[in-house]
Motif scaffolding. Structure first.
Motif, short mmCIF file in Angstrom:
data_model
loop_
_atom_site.label_atom_id
_atom_site.label_comp_id
_atom_site.label_asym_id
_atom_site.label_seq_id
_atom_site.Cartn_x
_atom_site.Cartn_y
_atom_site.Cartn_z
N LYS A 109 -26.51 -25.26 -0.38
CA LYS A 109 -26.22 -25.08 -1.67
C LYS A 109 -27.51 -25.85 -2.36
CE LYS A 109 -22.64 -27.34 -2.50
NZ LYS A 109 -21.42 -27.84 -3.32
N ALA A 110 -27.85 -25.10 -3.43
CA ALA A 110 -29.05 -25.50 -4.16
C ALA A 110 -28.71 -26.28 -5.63
CB ALA A 110 -29.84 -24.17 -4.52
N GLY A 111 -29.55 -27.10 -5.83
CA GLY A 111 -29.44 -27.96 -7.11
C GLY A 111 -30.78 -27.98 -7.80
N ILE A 112 -30.47 -28.22 -9.16
CA ILE A 112 -31.58 -28.48 -9.89
C ILE A 112 -31.26 -29.44 -11.26
CG2 ILE A 112 -31.00 -26.60 -11.49
CD1 ILE A 112 -34.02 -25.73 -11.77
N ASN A 113 -32.21 -30.10 -11.87
CA ASN A 113 -31.82 -30.70 -13.19
C ASN A 113 -31.39 -29.57 -14.42
OD1 ASN A 113 -31.49 -32.30 -15.42
ND2 ASN A 113 -33.28 -33.59 -14.66
N THR A 114 -30.20 -29.57 -14.47
CA THR A 114 -29.88 -28.48 -15.58
C THR A 114 -30.17 -29.06 -16.92
OG1 THR A 114 -27.63 -29.68 -15.78
CG2 THR A 114 -28.05 -27.68 -14.22
N ASN A 115 -30.63 -29.91 -17.23
CA ASN A 115 -30.97 -30.31 -18.69
C ASN A 115 -32.30 -29.51 -18.92
OD1 ASN A 115 -29.47 -32.48 -18.72
ND2 ASN A 115 -30.98 -33.90 -18.46
N ILE A 116 -33.18 -29.04 -18.05
CA ILE A 116 -34.23 -27.92 -18.52
C ILE A 116 -33.73 -26.57 -19.29
CG2 ILE A 116 -35.76 -28.96 -16.84
CD1 ILE A 116 -35.21 -26.12 -15.31
N PHE A 117 -32.26 -26.28 -19.15
CA PHE A 117 -31.70 -25.30 -19.67
C PHE A 117 -31.35 -25.37 -21.11
CE2 PHE A 117 -31.33 -24.49 -14.75
CZ PHE A 117 -32.34 -23.66 -14.79
N LYS A 118 -31.24 -26.89 -21.40
CA LYS A 118 -30.42 -27.34 -22.74
C LYS A 118 -31.49 -27.64 -23.71
CE LYS A 118 -26.74 -28.90 -19.71
NZ LYS A 118 -25.85 -30.07 -19.35
N LYS A 119 -31.11 -28.01 -24.89
CA LYS A 119 -31.87 -28.18 -26.05
C LYS A 119 -31.36 -29.82 -26.53
CE LYS A 119 -32.21 -23.76 -27.69
NZ LYS A 119 -32.07 -22.63 -28.89
N ASP A 120 -32.43 -30.64 -27.16
CA ASP A 120 -32.23 -31.75 -27.30
C ASP A 120 -31.48 -31.84 -28.87
OD1 ASP A 120 -34.39 -31.15 -29.26
OD2 ASP A 120 -35.85 -32.18 -28.35
N ASN A 121 -31.41 -33.05 -29.61
CA ASN A 121 -30.77 -33.06 -30.85
C ASN A 121 -31.47 -32.38 -31.88
OD1 ASN A 121 -28.73 -34.75 -29.77
ND2 ASN A 121 -29.64 -36.47 -30.27
N ASN A 152 -21.07 -27.47 -21.35
CA ASN A 152 -21.62 -28.65 -21.87
C ASN A 152 -23.06 -28.49 -22.21
OD1 ASN A 152 -21.88 -31.11 -22.25
ND2 ASN A 152 -22.17 -32.10 -20.22
N PRO A 153 -23.30 -28.06 -23.23
CA PRO A 153 -24.82 -27.72 -23.77
C PRO A 153 -25.68 -28.84 -24.00
CG PRO A 153 -23.48 -27.20 -25.54
CD PRO A 153 -22.46 -27.59 -24.57
N GLN A 154 -24.96 -30.04 -24.03
CA GLN A 154 -25.83 -31.44 -24.24
C GLN A 154 -26.38 -31.92 -23.13
OE1 GLN A 154 -26.17 -32.66 -27.23
NE2 GLN A 154 -25.19 -30.81 -28.09
#
Length: 244
Positions: free
Chosen positions: A117-129, A78-80
């Motif tokens: 368990k560790a968590g992070i906002n994975t949006n930083i690994f994705k790209k915008d439109n 889910n790259p979005q």
């Protein structure tokens, strides 16, 4: 690959030389002027050392790295970027959290007395439109499932950290008891300081289920608007458990 192989070979030679010198010194102390057994023992010791290092590396990969494989797969699938909140129910321990945006967690890293368990906002690994990498504040989070907690004082270690904190890189601003899901809890908040003096606010909440288990959620957020991090920590809910 060739460079790595050469580096490993150099390390092996150095380790062999160290072991040889050790055993040679022992042989001289025993008044035996021979290189045969020091060479044999150095070779055996080098092999055992290599096996031990390889085992430690494999344990580290299995214990620390492998739990992140699911998170990595989900990012690729889910790259979005994800925005808004969604409820997370842990499949192993059944507690609930409300996660903001693309926050996701690794699988459990299991140790003798706890699981992490560790968590992070994975949006930083994705790209915008527009195809650009998303830049912005980073939300980190850690969940700890502690086993065999002391029923008389389950938050003793946290209380000691809060009261005896002397670290220049950690400032405790608030700590004290709180009730969570009808169970006794403990909360803490403050500011961490990076090596460059940057401020990183953090929050932590722990809950004792009355049956030897402590749940703890801690979150740090590199942004002045700290509402998402606070909401994540405050959303911890544990279903009512049957009385023992």
């Amino acid at each position: 690959m060739i460079i790595l192989a050469l580096m490993l070979l150099v390390v092996a030679v150095v380790v062999f030389a160290v072991f040889f010198l050790i055993f040679k010194l022992i042989w001289l102390l025993l008044k035996k002027n021979t290189n045969k057994w020091p060479l044999i023992l150095a070779g055996v010791s080098t092999v055992l050392f290599a096996v031990a290092v390889a085992g430690a590396v494999m344990w580290g990969v299995k214990t620390v790295m492998a739990p992140f494989s699911g998170m990595i797969a989900r990012v690729k699938t889910n790259p979005q970027p994800i925005y808004g909140t969604h409820v997370y129910t842990d499949p192993s321990y059944n507690f609930e959290l409300t996660l903001p945006d693309g926050v996701d967690f690794s699988d459990w890293m299991n140790f003798q007395e706890a699981a992490v368990k560790a968590g992070i906002n994975t949006n930083i690994f994705k790209k915008d439109n527009a195809g650009k990498t998303i830049k912005g504040p980073v939300l980190f989070s850690v969940i700890i499932y502690q086993k065999n907690a002391d029923a008389n004082n389950p938050f003793k270690s946290l209380q000691e950290i809060a009261k005896e904190n002397t670290s220049r890189q950690l400032e405790i601003l608030h700590h004290g008891p709180v009730e969570i899901s009808g169970k006794p809890g403990y909360e803490m908040s403050g500011i961490g300081y990076s090596n460059r003096g940057e401020k990183i606010p953090f929050w932590s909440r722990s809950l004792f289920d009355g049956q030897g288990i402590v749940y703890m959620i801690s979150t740090a957020f590199t942004e002045q608007d700290t509402q998402p991090a606070q909401q994540l920590v405050n959303s911890l809910q544990v279903p009512a458990l049957p009385e023992p």
